[in-house]
Design a protein around this motif. Sequence first.
Motif, short mmCIF file in Angstrom:
data_model
loop_
_atom_site.label_atom_id
_atom_site.label_comp_id
_atom_site.label_asym_id
_atom_site.label_seq_id
_atom_site.Cartn_x
_atom_site.Cartn_y
_atom_site.Cartn_z
N SER A 67 0.52 -27.57 -34.93
CA SER A 67 -0.01 -27.34 -35.96
C SER A 67 0.41 -27.37 -37.44
O SER A 67 0.11 -28.68 -37.94
CB SER A 67 -1.45 -26.66 -36.14
OG SER A 67 -1.15 -25.10 -36.32
N HIS A 86 -10.69 -37.49 -37.48
CA HIS A 86 -10.08 -37.77 -35.91
C HIS A 86 -11.21 -37.76 -34.86
O HIS A 86 -12.16 -37.68 -34.55
CB HIS A 86 -9.35 -36.53 -35.88
CG HIS A 86 -8.69 -35.71 -36.13
ND1 HIS A 86 -7.08 -36.53 -36.80
CD2 HIS A 86 -8.08 -34.85 -37.22
CE1 HIS A 86 -6.42 -35.84 -37.91
NE2 HIS A 86 -6.90 -35.12 -38.39
N TYR A 104 2.70 -31.50 -36.47
CA TYR A 104 1.32 -32.54 -36.02
C TYR A 104 -0.35 -32.27 -36.82
O TYR A 104 -0.19 -33.46 -36.90
CB TYR A 104 0.82 -33.14 -34.88
CG TYR A 104 2.22 -32.62 -33.90
CD1 TYR A 104 3.12 -34.12 -33.77
CD2 TYR A 104 2.68 -31.90 -33.46
CE1 TYR A 104 4.31 -34.65 -32.86
CE2 TYR A 104 3.84 -32.00 -32.08
CZ TYR A 104 4.60 -33.03 -32.39
OH TYR A 104 5.60 -33.38 -31.29
N PRO A 147 -6.25 -37.60 -31.92
CA PRO A 147 -5.70 -36.95 -32.22
C PRO A 147 -3.88 -36.87 -32.17
O PRO A 147 -3.21 -36.71 -30.69
CB PRO A 147 -5.53 -35.27 -32.95
CG PRO A 147 -7.18 -35.68 -32.29
CD PRO A 147 -7.36 -36.54 -31.62
N PRO A 148 -3.42 -36.99 -33.07
CA PRO A 148 -1.13 -37.05 -32.53
C PRO A 148 -1.57 -35.81 -32.02
O PRO A 148 -1.73 -34.62 -32.28
CB PRO A 148 -0.38 -37.02 -34.01
CG PRO A 148 -1.68 -36.36 -34.97
CD PRO A 148 -3.38 -36.47 -34.64
N GLY A 149 -0.08 -36.01 -31.27
CA GLY A 149 0.66 -34.50 -30.48
C GLY A 149 1.96 -34.92 -30.35
O GLY A 149 2.09 -36.94 -30.26
N TYR A 191 -5.31 -31.64 -33.79
CA TYR A 191 -3.64 -32.57 -32.74
C TYR A 191 -4.13 -32.18 -31.42
O TYR A 191 -4.97 -31.22 -30.67
CB TYR A 191 -2.23 -31.89 -33.12
CG TYR A 191 -1.68 -30.09 -32.73
CD1 TYR A 191 -1.52 -30.04 -31.02
CD2 TYR A 191 -2.77 -29.21 -32.86
CE1 TYR A 191 -1.39 -28.96 -30.93
CE2 TYR A 191 -2.31 -28.46 -32.66
CZ TYR A 191 -1.31 -28.00 -31.65
OH TYR A 191 -1.37 -26.65 -31.26
N CYS A 192 -3.44 -33.26 -30.62
CA CYS A 192 -3.90 -33.10 -29.13
C CYS A 192 -2.66 -32.97 -27.92
O CYS A 192 -1.52 -33.39 -28.54
CB CYS A 192 -4.46 -34.93 -29.12
SG CYS A 192 -5.07 -34.97 -27.09
#
Length: 507
Positions: free
Chosen positions: A71, A392, A74, A44-46, A78-79
Motif C-alpha cells: 500500500s 477506484h 501503490y 486499482p493499480p498494483g 490497490y489490486c
Amino acid sequence: MQKVMSLLDNFQVSAPLVNALIGIALFWLVKYLFNTIKRIRSLPPGPWGLPIVGYLPFLGDHVYLQFDQLSKKYGPVYCLKLGDFDVVFVCDWPHMKEAVSNDALLARPHAAFFPGAVDDRSFGEMSGNPWREHRRLSLHILRDVGLGTSTLETLVKEEIDQFLTTLVNDGESVDFKKKISHSIVNNISILLFGHKYDHDDPAAIAISAANEEIGSSLNFAGVMAFLPWLTTIVFKFKLFNLAKVLKCFQIVDSHIQDEIDKHQEKNSQEVVDYIDGYLAEMKRREKQTKVDDNFSIDILRRNAASFYGAGTETVASTMEWVMIYLVKYPEYQDKIRSEIADVIGFERRPDFVDRNRMPFTMAFIHEAHRIGSVVANNLLRRASSDTKIGNHNIPKDSLVIFNFWSINRDPKLWPNPNKFDPTRFLTEDGTKVVKPPYLIPFGAGKRNCPGESLANVELFLYIVCIIQKYRVKVKPGTEISTEASFGLSRRPSELPTLIFEKISNSD
C-alpha cells in the motif's frame, strides 16, 4: 512408407482453411488481450503477478505486513491477482470507512472458505438473502437466550470464578494458553448448548485443541481459497497438513452433532440455547410447508462450529496479548489494580458496568486490541455488483480485503504506533477513555462480528478478575517476546510461562 505418405495426404488441409484457423486464433488472442487490458485498467493499480497463480508465490506467512508494504508503493487502495481472483486491498481509514458501509461489498466469495474440507456454509459464508435471514435469526436467538443480558454476565462470572482456581499453582507457572481457551469455550457452550463443561472434561479439551489446530493451520492466504481448482489435487495427496486439519474439523462437527442429537431427543418446546432456537425455526418452517435448503441440520452444525471457533479464537488470542503486556509493563498492571481498589475493592466481583469508572483499564484493553491486531484482515468479501471505493472502480465479483493491520499501525492515526501506550486512549487529564471510530477489532458495518458484545464482557471481566486476585509475573530473566504467529488470527508466537501470585488486600 508409401502407405504412411498416402495417409498423410488424406489429412492435407487447404490453404484457405489454414488461414481461417490462424485468423480465428489471432482474433481470440486479440480479444483475450483486449479484455485483459480492459480488466486491468478498470481495477486499482498494483504489481504484476505470474500466470495462473498471480501474486500468491510472493506472499509469506505474515501477509498483512506485505499488504501494508504494498500500500505504501501503490496507494491505500490497490489490486493483486491472487490465483483465480482479482483482489482489491483497502489499507487506510477514509476508504475503509466508506467500504464497510457499502452494501455492494457485503457478499462472500462464490466458493466456500475451505473448499473440500467443509461442504456446507455457515451464515458467515453466505451472501444475499440467505445471509440476512440467518444473521437476523441467529442474533434473535442469541439475544433471547441471554446475549447482552445480565443473566449471561452472571454465568460468565461464575465461569471465571472456576477459572481463577485453576491459576493457583503454589507459585509455579501454569499453562495459561490452554486454561483460557478451555474457559472461553465454556462461555460459548452456554449460549450454543445450554450448558458448560468441567475444565478436565475430555470433550471440552478435544474441541479446544481441534479449534486451536484449525486456527493455526489455515493461513489467511491459503492456496485453496484462491485456487479452488487445486482442491482435488490437495485432497488426493493430502497436502498442506490436510489430514490433520480434516481430523480437527471432524472432531468439531462430531461434537456439535452429538449436541444436536441430544436436543432433538429431549423434544422440548423451551428455547434455552442456540440449537433449541434453530430447531424451533426449522419446525416452524416445516409447518408452513416452506421448503428451504438454507435451513437444515447441516447448516445448523456449521453455524454452531463457526460461533464456537470464532468466539474462542479471538477472545483467547486477545487474552494472550493482554498477558504479554501485563508482564512486560508491570506498572500498567499496578495502575489497573489501583482502579480496582478505588472502584470495586477486593471483595466484590466486578460487574461490566464498572468499566464506566475505570478509564485506564479500558484504555489498556483498547491498546491491546490495536497493537495485537488479532484480526489482521477481514474474511474475504466479494463485490456483488460493479461499485467504487473512493475514485477506484471495483468490478463485480472482485474480492475485497480490509487490512486492519494498516489502520492499527498508521502513524497518521496513532503517533509512535509501534509503542504500547494505553494513554493514547485517555483524555489529557486521564479521567475519561476515548475510543476512536477507526479502532474496529470486531469489524464494522453489517458484517461486523455478532459476538462483539459477549467478547467485550469477557475481556473486561477476565482481566479485572485476574488482576484483582493475582499479580501476574514471569520467572526472573524471562525474555518477553512480542513476535506473532498468524493463521486465522494473529496471536503471540511464544507466550511465556506465567506465575499467578495471590495478593492480599493490603498489597
